[in-house]
Structures are given as structure tokens and as C-alpha cells.
Scaffold this motif. Structure first.
Motif, PDB file in Angstrom:
ATOM      1  N   MET A  49      38.842  33.527  44.056  1.00 32.85           N
ATOM      2  CA  MET A  49      38.604  34.052  42.723  1.00 32.85           C
ATOM      3  C   MET A  49      37.203  34.631  42.580  1.00 32.85           C
ATOM      4  O   MET A  49      36.990  35.626  41.889  1.00 32.85           O
ATOM      5  N   LYS A  92      36.508  38.435  41.310  1.00 35.43           N
ATOM      6  CA  LYS A  92      35.726  38.770  40.126  1.00 35.43           C
ATOM      7  C   LYS A  92      34.742  39.905  40.402  1.00 35.43           C
ATOM      8  O   LYS A  92      34.297  40.589  39.478  1.00 35.43           O
ATOM      9  N   ARG A  93      34.399  40.096  41.660  1.00 42.25           N
ATOM     10  CA  ARG A  93      33.503  41.199  42.028  1.00 42.25           C
ATOM     11  C   ARG A  93      34.278  42.478  42.352  1.00 42.25           C
ATOM     12  O   ARG A  93      33.796  43.583  42.087  1.00 42.25           O
ATOM     13  N   VAL A 119      40.725  36.305  35.860  1.00 42.31           N
ATOM     14  CA  VAL A 119      39.863  37.398  36.312  1.00 42.31           C
ATOM     15  C   VAL A 119      40.149  38.680  35.540  1.00 42.31           C
ATOM     16  O   VAL A 119      39.235  39.410  35.146  1.00 42.31           O
ATOM     17  N   THR A 120      41.427  38.948  35.291  1.00 43.39           N
ATOM     18  CA  THR A 120      41.819  40.265  34.774  1.00 43.39           C
ATOM     19  C   THR A 120      41.915  40.348  33.259  1.00 43.39           C
ATOM     20  O   THR A 120      42.000  41.454  32.720  1.00 43.39           O
TER      21      THR A 120
END
Length: 289
Positions: free
Chosen positions: A33, A37-38, A62-63
Motif C-alpha cells: 500500500m 500511495k506513491r 488509496v484511491t
């Protein structure tokens, strides 16, 4: 002397490679994760949709913030604030991806209803519309305003218009066809019913070979020189004033005083005043008796 650059770590190299190839990325089930996230914030809307559809694990952590950004970009900040307010009032939190999809579907339905409404209005407005009648009405009104100004023996003839039917589907042009030439051909016919097809690109009869392209027999019966020959054959008093075998087409027109008077009257009419005068070279023809 430039300072020595620190070599990139293997993780940084993988990150950059992933960002550069997002359009080829499918499932991200095996990525951490922290790395997602990057990487995922660099996705376009289409890329993020594709990656999530190929991934089994839930990427909402994340999205969700990314879908909120797409929602704001697509529908505006006002609609985004309305969605936030409704979630606060109801005490229920929805995924921004779901809100985005529902909003997109509603917008699509509205556009379809508007399109159907416009189509129905257009069809209703054209239900009793006839091109032939409307063209006759418009041009007839313009000619009628000149009828009182025509001196004897001139009078305006009522033009005849015929609307061609829509061809069968097998003969209609499709979207993938090569665009046709403008004014590709014209069909001319006389009172006796004899007709000819004239190509707009050459001004010659259809079927003319390249060897016969300059022969008089390939010219239209309605071209200037053919009509001038027909006029001369009538032995009009105007023609008898010329004593040579070769007669200049321009000279005949200049001596036709009544014709020039009517032409000037037509050019001064409000509806026909914008007609462009043709180049003088067009009338530079020699006609044989």
C-alpha cells in the motif's frame, strides 16, 4: 566541480519505472500500500479505472481521495460540496468511486433525454416540411417582385424544382466512405426528354475518353458556345448585322440592348444584387456560322 550525485535506490527506480508505464499496468495485488500511495496518484481516470478492475484487493484506502479529485474535476466543486453535505446529514459515508459512477450515469441519462427531446422536436417541425415547395416559394417571391418591372415582351418564367428521393440504404454513403467531390456531376435535359450527364471536374460529358476530351462532341449542349450556335442558326436580326463567318460571342451580347437592359435590371434587384460578375475571359469565344 559538480557535487557527486547519489545513485537512486532500487525502490526509487521501480517507482519511476511504474509511473512511466502506468498505461500498461493491470493488477497491483502484489504491491504494498505504501508504494501504491506513491504510484496511483499519477494515474489518469482511465488508467485508475482499469487498474482497479484488474485488482482483487480493495484499494479504497488509496484511491478514495483520488476519486474525490476526479469527481471535483469532472462535475465541479459545487456538486462535490453537495455530495459531502448529504453524507454528513445522512450519517452515511459512500465511496467516491461509487458517487462518481452514479453521477456519471445520471448525467448520461439527462443527455440522452435532452437528445431525444431535440430529435422529437426536429422530427415534428419537419413532418410537414417539403424542400421543393419551400424553394419554389422563396425563389418565386423574389422573381415576382421583378415581374412588374419587366418591359414587353419579357416576363419571368416560373422555375420548376424537383426533389430527388432518398436513395436506398445500399446506395447511401457510409461514414467510412471517401467524401464525394462537390458538384461531382450534373444532369441536363431538354424539352424533348434527351438528357446528358456532365462531370463537374471536367465540364465534359460522362464517358469521355482522355483522347476525346477536347472534341466539340464532348461538350454539353447547354454550354455557351453550343447555345450561341443554336441562336445563330435561328437567323435572328441581330445576327444578320454580322457579315463575317466568325462571330465574337461577346459582340453578340453587347449588341443585344434589350438583353443588357434586363440584365442590369436583375442586378439592381435587392435579392440578386450580390451576384458576382464573371470574368470577361469567359465570354471570349468565337462562333462559326
Amino acid at each position: 566541480m559538480e557535487p557527486e550525485r547519489k545513485p537512486l535506490s532500487l525502490l526509487e527506480l521501480c517507482f519511476r519505472s511504474a509511473v512511466d508505464n502506468l498505461r500498461y499496468m493491470n493488477s497491483v495485488d502484489n504491491l504494498e500500500m505504501g508504494l501504491l500511495k506513491r504510484i496511483l496518484p499519477h494515474c489518469t481516470l482511465e488508467q485508475l479505472t482499469h487498474i482497479e478492475s484488474c485488482t482483487e484487493m480493495d484499494l479504497t484506502g488509496v484511491t478514495d481521495v483520488l476519486w474525490k479529485r476526479f469527481f471535483q474535476r469532472e462535475f465541479g466543486e459545487a456538486d462535490m460540496n453537495v455530495a459531502i453535505k448529504r453524507m454528513k446529514e445522512s450519517g452515511v459515508r459512500y465511496k467516491w468511486k461509487k458517487l462518481f459512477e452514479e453521477k456519471t450515469e445520471k448525467q448520461k441519462q439527462v443527455e440522452q433525454r435532452m437528445s431525444a427531446g431535440l430529435r422529437n422536436k426536429y422530427e415534428a417541425a419537419n413532418a410537414g416540411f417539403c424542400i421543393e415547395n419551400n424553394v419554389v416559394k422563396v425563389l418565386g417571391a423574389r422573381l415576382f417582385c421583378l415581374s412588374t418591372k419587366f418591359p414587353e415582351p419579357f416576363k419571368p418564367n416560373k422555375p420548376l424544382f424537383f426533389e430527388a428521393p432518398i436513395p436506398p440504404k445500399e446506395f447511401q454513403q457510409t461514414s467510412g466512405d471517401i467524401p464525394p467531390l462537390t458538384c461531382g456531376y450534373s444532369i441536363c435535359w431538354d424539352k424533348s426528354g434527351v438528357h446528358e450527364v456532365i462531370l463537374g471536374t471536367t465540364g465534359r460529358k460522362q464517358g469521355t475518353s482522355s483522347k476525346a476530351a477536347s472534341l466539340p462532341s464532348t461538350e454539353s449542349l447547354l454550354c455557351k458556345i453550343r447555345l450561341a450556335e443554336a441562336f445563330i442558326s435561328l437567323e435572328h436580326p441581330l445576327v444578320t448585322k454580322f457579315h463575317h463567318e466568325k462571330i465574337a460571342y461577346r459582340a453578340i451580347k453587347d449588341m443585344a440592348c434589350e438583353y443588357q437592359q434586363m440584365l442590369e435590371l436583375l442586378r439592381k434587384a435587392p435579392f440578386f444584387g450580390r451576384w458576382r460578375a464573371k470574368p470577361g475571359s469567359v465570354d471570349s469565344l468565337i462562333v462559326l456560322r
